[in-house]
Design an enzyme around this catalytic site. Structure first.
Site, PDB file in Angstrom:
ATOM      1  N   CYS A 107      -1.983   9.114   2.890  1.00 33.86           N
ATOM      2  CA  CYS A 107      -1.765   8.616   1.527  1.00 33.86           C
ATOM      3  C   CYS A 107      -2.913   9.059   0.633  1.00 33.86           C
ATOM      4  O   CYS A 107      -2.727   9.305  -0.554  1.00 33.86           O
ATOM      5  CB  CYS A 107      -1.644   7.106   1.533  1.00 33.86           C
ATOM      6  SG  CYS A 107      -2.986   6.283   2.388  1.00 33.86           S
ATOM      7  N   GLU A 166       0.888  -1.179   0.000  1.00 35.74           N
ATOM      8  CA  GLU A 166       0.000   0.000   0.000  1.00 35.74           C
ATOM      9  C   GLU A 166       0.919   1.220   0.000  1.00 35.74           C
ATOM     10  O   GLU A 166       1.559   1.518   1.009  1.00 35.74           O
ATOM     11  CB  GLU A 166      -0.907   0.029   1.241  1.00 35.74           C
ATOM     12  CG  GLU A 166      -1.372  -1.326   1.776  1.00 35.74           C
ATOM     13  CD  GLU A 166      -2.184  -2.152   0.800  1.00 35.74           C
ATOM     14  OE1 GLU A 166      -2.833  -1.567  -0.073  1.00 35.74           O
ATOM     15  OE2 GLU A 166      -2.149  -3.389   0.897  1.00 35.74           O
TER      16      GLU A 166
HETATM   17  P1  NAD Z   1       8.973   4.722   3.949  1.00 40.19           P
HETATM   18  O1  NAD Z   1       8.797   3.883   2.748  1.00 40.19           O
HETATM   19  O2  NAD Z   1      10.170   5.604   4.017  1.00 40.19           O
HETATM   20  O3  NAD Z   1       9.046   3.808   5.270  1.00 40.19           O
HETATM   21  C1  NAD Z   1       8.008   2.926   5.601  1.00 40.19           C
HETATM   22  C2  NAD Z   1       8.579   1.802   6.455  1.00 40.19           C
HETATM   23  O4  NAD Z   1       9.475   1.022   5.666  1.00 40.19           O
HETATM   24  C3  NAD Z   1       9.370   2.265   7.671  1.00 40.19           C
HETATM   25  O5  NAD Z   1       9.056   1.444   8.755  1.00 40.19           O
HETATM   26  C4  NAD Z   1      10.811   2.050   7.227  1.00 40.19           C
HETATM   27  O6  NAD Z   1      11.721   1.842   8.276  1.00 40.19           O
HETATM   28  C5  NAD Z   1      10.682   0.794   6.394  1.00 40.19           C
HETATM   29  N1  NAD Z   1      11.745   0.570   5.419  1.00 40.19           N
HETATM   30  C6  NAD Z   1      12.580   1.468   4.838  1.00 40.19           C
HETATM   31  N2  NAD Z   1      13.427   0.849   3.991  1.00 40.19           N
HETATM   32  C7  NAD Z   1      13.110  -0.465   4.009  1.00 40.19           C
HETATM   33  C8  NAD Z   1      13.599  -1.617   3.330  1.00 40.19           C
HETATM   34  N3  NAD Z   1      14.580  -1.534   2.435  1.00 40.19           N
HETATM   35  N4  NAD Z   1      13.019  -2.802   3.585  1.00 40.19           N
HETATM   36  C9  NAD Z   1      12.012  -2.910   4.472  1.00 40.19           C
HETATM   37  N5  NAD Z   1      11.516  -1.854   5.159  1.00 40.19           N
HETATM   38  C10 NAD Z   1      12.057  -0.644   4.921  1.00 40.19           C
HETATM   39  O7  NAD Z   1       7.630   5.551   4.096  1.00 40.19           O
HETATM   40  P2  NAD Z   1       7.330   6.739   5.118  1.00 40.19           P
HETATM   41  O8  NAD Z   1       8.083   7.943   4.666  1.00 40.19           O
HETATM   42  O9  NAD Z   1       7.483   6.251   6.507  1.00 40.19           O
HETATM   43  O10 NAD Z   1       5.753   6.950   4.883  1.00 40.19           O
HETATM   44  C11 NAD Z   1       5.196   7.826   3.969  1.00 40.19           C
HETATM   45  C12 NAD Z   1       4.681   7.096   2.736  1.00 40.19           C
HETATM   46  O11 NAD Z   1       3.726   6.109   3.102  1.00 40.19           O
HETATM   47  C13 NAD Z   1       3.950   8.010   1.773  1.00 40.19           C
HETATM   48  O12 NAD Z   1       4.395   7.755   0.469  1.00 40.19           O
HETATM   49  C14 NAD Z   1       2.494   7.608   1.926  1.00 40.19           C
HETATM   50  O13 NAD Z   1       1.685   7.872   0.799  1.00 40.19           O
HETATM   51  C15 NAD Z   1       2.620   6.159   2.209  1.00 40.19           C
HETATM   52  N6  NAD Z   1       1.395   5.656   2.837  1.00 40.19           N
HETATM   53  C16 NAD Z   1       0.565   4.838   2.101  1.00 40.19           C
HETATM   54  C17 NAD Z   1      -0.633   4.372   2.655  1.00 40.19           C
HETATM   55  C18 NAD Z   1      -1.570   3.467   1.872  1.00 40.19           C
HETATM   56  O14 NAD Z   1      -2.430   2.840   2.484  1.00 40.19           O
HETATM   57  N7  NAD Z   1      -1.471   3.376   0.551  1.00 40.19           N
HETATM   58  C19 NAD Z   1      -0.971   4.734   3.954  1.00 40.19           C
HETATM   59  C20 NAD Z   1      -0.114   5.555   4.674  1.00 40.19           C
HETATM   60  C21 NAD Z   1       1.073   6.009   4.100  1.00 40.19           C
END
Ligand code: NAD
Length: 519
Positions: A280, A246
């Protein structure tokens, strides 16, 4: 060695043992969490795996009892949880408090509906040859699900998925964002506090810890950026484990000439600025048809200017929108506004940081924008609302679809049938008519990001829980003779009988059934 999230290297460069958690609204230190190693993740996964078979064995009804107890614990401890949500996210109290509601709603939905969706199915055998077969399909859980979440809703985000995975019979290894791990860590402590089986764990750390989770589990439920989603999708493919991604969005709001302008203006302001725009499904760009553009902008201007920025005290509801969660996110917001202005856009209200302390940014209304600007193409995830004048609905649809993202959108019109027809032309996973963002909380329908907004979906009735299971077919017989006609040894007599049976049972006309037509 300890470091702040904004100053540590990215996923590949995890260089710190302890991560300092600071309130983004004022910079105050509010906690620390370990940056856990691969070995610690593997150990946590092993312990959860060991507990999972008993969890599966107690069945959906038994599991629902524990989820109900957890719900009650969350209700009883919600103020403490929300204070953590507020402090680590720098939110207004009003924005923070919706997270308890989402958590409790999700728990109640999955604990009450899942038992019926998880029941064994007993389809009828197909064809005369199989008439003596007895068939069933069981929904067996992936033993260990990895639940990796972002920072925008520290409690609500994992809670949208965790109850379904637990109800399916999985153990869950969660990894909250390094920016906001405290509220979720506390919620998982609550699971242990009620004495529930050891099937819900939490590890904390940077991206490398998340990557270790992906390597340790049987299925990955990820919410976060498209950039990280790609990495996880690629790794999951290498491991041949399924993942549900997501990801980000750039939701368009389309306002038609017959819209209720007051409702549309209120919706735009809430959808654009709720949680300081860090949803999001936030309204990230607005297309308004020319006939009502000026009137719409006038209403929105007054409402945006009236928003109160900053983090208020718990329980006071004195501000509307809080802080942006990280310095890096604030940089994106500032760049989008700067680049828009350089390209000819106009800031009607807002347009700068609210103070030097913390990451609070003014609620910002941008007009005279066009679809080439970064504020209309890239996910801003901040308190900005770019509004663009369009000639008609066709232009609005064309521009809304001109995006790499396909999460959701909204259409505002008094003609609901027209709204549905426009929905049919939009390349997104969900469309709200005369509302925005609310599809996320309708658990009976899926939230599915199209194109770069994701793969798979959450929610959607039965699918919401069945996605955490693998179908297992069980086939048996009513009669069990000593041998079957197609078992060994092959003989001419049985072979001829089989040949005759192919025609007799498979053909749908008498000539072929009786072998009168040569082959
Ligand atoms: P991010 O992708 O930077 O991080 C999300 C999570 O992934 C964190 O826990 C992070 O530590 C982990 N992570 C980072 N690198 C990783 C890797 N290589 N392998 C596994 N895990 C890893 O996202 P963010 O900046 O925390 O959140 C914002 C984003 O989330 C925005 O793009 C937003 O649109 C999206 N979002 C989507 C939804 C949805 O339902 N579609 C809901 C909420 C937020």
């Amino acid at each position: 060695m300890s470091a702040d999230v904004d100053s540590v290297a990215g996923p590949a460069g995890a260089t710190t043992d302890v991560i300092a958690i600071r309130c983004p609204a004022d910079g105050r230190l509010i906690g620390e969490v370990p940056n856990q190693t691969v070995e610690e993740v593997v150990a946590a996964a092993e312990s959860l795996r060991a507990a999972q078979p008993k969890w599966e064995a107690i069945g959906p009804a038994g599991r629902a009892v524990w989820l109900a107890k957890w719900r009650d614990w969350i209700l009883d401890n919600r103020n403490r949880l929300l204070e953590l949500v507020q402090a680590e996210g720098g939110k207004s109290w009003g924005d923070a408090s919706i997270e308890a509601l989402a958590a409790v709603e999700s728990l109640n939905y999955y604990l009450s509906t899942s038992p019926q969706y998880l029941r064994d199915e007993h389809p009828k055998a197909s064809g005369v040859a199989n008439v003596a077969k007895r068939l069933s399909v069981r929904h067996r859980p992936y033993p260990l699900v990895g639940l990796i979440t972002p920072w925008n809703y520290p409690l609500a985000m994992p809670m949208l998925d965790c109850p379904a995975a637990l109800m399916a019979g999985c153990a869950v290894l969660s990894k909250p964002s390094e920016v906001t791990p405290l509220a979720w860590q506390e919620a998982v402590r609550g699971w242990r506090a009620i004495g529930a089986p050891d099937v819900l764990g939490v590890v904390t750390g940077l991206g490398a810890t998340g990557a270790a989770v992906v390597d340790a589990v049987d299925m990955v439920q990820f919410t976060g950026s498209t950039k990280t989603g790609r990495l996880i999708g690629a790794r999951a493919a290498e491991r041949l484990v399924p993942c549900s991604l997501e990801l980000g969005g750039k939701d368009a709001m389309i306002v038609l000439a017959d819209a209720d302008l007051e409702r549309a203006a209120n919706g735009a302001v809430w959808g654009g600025f709720f949680n300081a725009g860090q949803s999001c499904t936030a309204v990230e760009r607005v297309y308004v048809v020319a006939e009502v553009y000026d009137a719409f902008v006038e209403r929105v201007t007054t409402k945006v200017a009236a928003l109160r920025e900053g983090m208020d005290s718990p329980g006071t509801y004195r501000t509307d929108i809080g802080s942006v969660a990280t310095g890096a996110q604030l940089d994106i917001v500032e760049r989008h506004v700067r680049e828009a202005v350089e390209a000819g856009a106009r800031v009607v209200t807002g347009g700068r940081r609210a103070s030097d302390a913390g990451f609070v940014y003014e609620a910002t209304l941008l007009v005279d924008v066009d679809n080439a600007m970064s504020c209309m193409r890239e996910e801003t995830f901040g308190p900005t609302l770019p509004v663009m004048r369009v000639a008609d609905a066709d232009e609005a649809v064309r521009l809304a679809n001109d995006s790499n993202y396909g999460l959701s959108a909204s259409v505002w019109t008094k003609d609901k049938e027209m709204g549905k027809r426009i929905a049919n032309r939009l390349n997104v996973g969900a469309v709200n008519i005369n509302s925005c963002m609310m599809n996320v909380f309708q658990f009976p329908v899926p939230q599915a990001g199209w194109s770069e907004s994701g793969i798979g979906s959450r929610g959607g009735g039965a699918h919401g829980v069945l996605k955490y299971t693998r179908p297992q077919s069980v086939v048996s017989d009513v009669y069990e003779p000593r041998s079957e006609i197609f078992w060994y040894p092959h003989t001419s007599r049985l072979g001829k009988l089989q040949e005759f049976a192919v025609g007799l049972l498979g053909a749908r006309d008498w000539r072929r059934r009786l072998g009168l037509k040569k082959h």
